[in-house]
Write an enzyme that holds these catalytic residues in place. Structure first.
Site, short mmCIF file in Angstrom:
data_model
loop_
_atom_site.label_atom_id
_atom_site.label_comp_id
_atom_site.label_asym_id
_atom_site.label_seq_id
_atom_site.Cartn_x
_atom_site.Cartn_y
_atom_site.Cartn_z
N ASN A 210 0.85 -1.20 0.00
CA ASN A 210 0.00 0.00 0.00
C ASN A 210 0.88 1.25 0.00
OD1 ASN A 210 0.55 0.70 2.90
ND2 ASN A 210 -0.46 -1.28 3.20
N ASP A 306 -5.08 -9.98 12.73
CA ASP A 306 -5.21 -8.58 13.14
C ASP A 306 -4.26 -8.33 14.31
OD1 ASP A 306 -6.05 -6.14 14.38
OD2 ASP A 306 -7.97 -6.32 13.33
N LYS A 341 -12.25 -3.82 18.63
CA LYS A 341 -10.92 -4.30 18.99
C LYS A 341 -10.56 -4.05 20.46
CE LYS A 341 -9.19 -3.69 14.26
NZ LYS A 341 -8.07 -3.29 13.40
#
Length: 405
Positions: A210, A306, A341
Site C-alpha cells: 500500500n 489482526d 478491537k
C-alpha cells in the site's frame, strides 16, 4: 523558563534573515545567556561583526584556523564551550553541509566537533524549502537529534509567499527555553510502535502492498523518545532514517510483524499501531515467477491476523492506540474499530483530503476513546505526533489512576 547561565554559540549563515541576529543575540543575553557568534563568509554580507560583538560582548569568530585562538584551534574551543549550538539563519546550503558532515568552514566544523544541543532555524525561499533534497536533509538532521525551529510561513524577501521564513528572534528564544526545560513525562515508560506498510508476496518478484510511507509512525517514535520513553520501532519496508535513540526492527510481511510484536509486547507500557498492515495475503505463494499466459489471473487470498486486536486481547495488554485511514464515514468506522478491537484510543484520518496522509509530511487526526474525542488540526507530522502523544499520555495516566483506586 530561562536561559540563565547557558553558553550559546550562534552560527550565522548567509541569508537575508541574518539582519535579525543582533536582536536575537540581545534577547538571548537578556535571558541570562552568554553568546558567542560564528559568522560565516556569506553571513558577513548581511550583518556586521561590529554590531554582533557589541551586543554579545565577545569577539566574533570567522576563521577556521584563528591565530588568536589557543593553538589556532578555535573550533575546538568553541565546540567544548557551548551548551547550545544555534544556527540562525540556516540556509539550504548550510543544512546540506550539516546533514552530510561537510566541514569546510568554522561553523560546520564546530557543528561536527561539539556535543552540545544543536538547534537550527531554517531560512530560505519557499520552493527551496519544499525541494526534495532539502526535505531529505531535514529528515537526516532530525535523525541526528537536531532540533528544527520553524520555519515560519508568510511573505518572503523575494516576493514569494510560503514556508521558509526564519522564526522571529523572540520565538527562537521561546523555543530554546522550551527545549532546555522540556519535561519528560514518558521517562521510564516503554513504547512499542509499528510503522509503514507490509508486503505480501505473490511470487519471487511480485507482492501486494500500500501507499504508507511510515512518516507518521517514525515521527511518533522520534517524539516519544524526546519525551523520555524507551522506544522500539517495528518498521515495514520504508526509506526513512531511524530516529536517534530508537531501537528499530525491520520486517516485511504482516506475519513477520505480528511475530515481532508478540515477542516484544509483554514488556511494553504503550503500543501504538500506525502500520498499514495488509488485510489479506495470497493463500499460496508461487515458487517461481507467475507467467503472463492468459488474459485473466485468479488468485485466492486469505485473511491476515489482526495485530492490534491480538495485542488488545491479551490478558494484560499495554495501553493500545490504533490508527484508521478511511475514505468515508471516518468517525463511524473509527468508533466501530475502537469498540470491536477493545482499544484504549484510535486516531483516524480522512485519506481523501489533498496534501494530507499517505506520503505527505502533514496530516490531521480525529482521536477517539471510549469516553470522548478530540480533533488535531492539519500540521506537520512531527508536530502532530507530539500533539497525539500528549493526548495518549493524558489518557494513559487517567486509566492507570483509575486502575489504582
Amino acid at each position: 523558563m530561562t536561559l540563565q547561565g547557558k553558553k550559546i554559540v550562534l552560527g550565522i549563515s548567509g541569508g537575508i534573515a541574518a539582519y535579525k541576529t543582533p536582536d536575537l543575540v540581545r534577547k538571548l543575553v537578556a535571558q541570562g545567556a552568554q553568546v558567542r557568534v560564528i559568522l560565516n563568509q556569506s553571513g558577513g554580507h548581511f550583518v556586521s561583526e561590529l554590531s554582533l560583538q557589541a551586543v554579545s560582548g565577545f569577539p566574533v569568530s570567522t576563521d577556521l584556523l584563528d591565530p588568536s585562538a589557543e593553538a589556532a584551534m578555535g573550533h575546538i574551543e568553541l565546540a567544548k564551550w557551548a551548551d547550545i549550538l544555534l544556527i540562525a539563519p540556516a540556509t539550504a546550503n548550510t543544512m546540506a553541509k550539516l546533514a552530510h558532515g561537510i566541514a569546510d568552514d568554522l561553523l560546520t566544523t564546530v557543528y561536527l566537533a561539539t556535543s552540545a544541543t544543536v538547534c537550527i532555524a531554517p531560512a530560505m525561499n519557499q520552493q527551496m524549502w519544499k525541494a526534495k533534497p532539502t526535505q531529505h536533509n531535514l529528515r537526516l538532521l532530525r535523525s541526528y537529534e537536531t532540533h528544527i525551529l520553524g520555519p515560519a510561513d508568510g511573505a518572503q524577501a523575494c516576493g514569494d509567499i510560503g514556508p521558509g521564513r526564519m522564526l522571529e528572534p523572540e520565538k527562537i528564544v521561546e523555543c530554546l527555553s522550551s527545549i532546555l526545560n522540556k519535561p519528560q513525562p514518558l521517562r521510564g515508560k516503554r513504547l512499542l510502535i509499528t510503522a509503514g506498510p507490509t508486503r505480501e508476496s505473490l511470487d519471487p518478484v511480485r507482492f501486494l502492498s500500500n501507499h504508507s510511507s511510515g512518516k507518521m509512525g517514525f515521527a511518533i517514535a522520534e517524539q516519544a523518545r524526546s519525551l523520555g520513553a524507551e522506544v522500539t520501532l517495528i518498521a515495514g519496508p520504508v526509506a526513512l532514517p531511524t530516529p536517534a535513540g530508537v531501537t528499530r526492527i525491520n520486517v516485511e510481511s504482516a506475519g513477520q510483524m505480528l511475530e515481532t510484536v508478540m515477542a516484544k509486547v509483554n514488556s511494553q507500557d504503550i503500543f501504538i499501531a500506525t502500520a498499514a498492515v495488509a488485510d489479506y495475503r495470497a493463500e499460496n505463494v508461487a515458487d517461481n515467477k507467475i507467467k503472463k499466459n492468459a488474459d485473466e489471473l485468479t488468485l485466492t487470498f486469505v485473511k491476515n491476523p489482526d495485530i492490534l486486536k491480538t495485542v488488545a486481547g491479551l490478558p494484560k495488554p499495554p495501553f493500545c492506540v490504533g490508527f484508521a485511514a478511511e475514505s468515508q464515514d471516518v468517525e463511524a468506522y473509527a468508533k466501530r474499530k475502537l469498540a470491536d478491537k477493545k482499544l484504549d484510543m484510535i486516531a483516524a484520518n480522512d485519506i481523501t483530503v489533498a496534501g494530507l496522509g499517505f506520503n505527505s509530511d502533514a496530516n490531521a487526526l480525529q482521536v477517539f476513546w471510549p469516553e470522548g474525542h478530540c480533533d488535531l488540526p492539519a500540521q506537520p507530522k512531527t508536530e502532530l505526533a507530539l500533539a497525539l502523544l500528549n493526548v495518549v499520555i493524558e489518557r494513559y495516566q487517567e486509566k492507570n489512576d483509575t486502575l489504582s483506586l
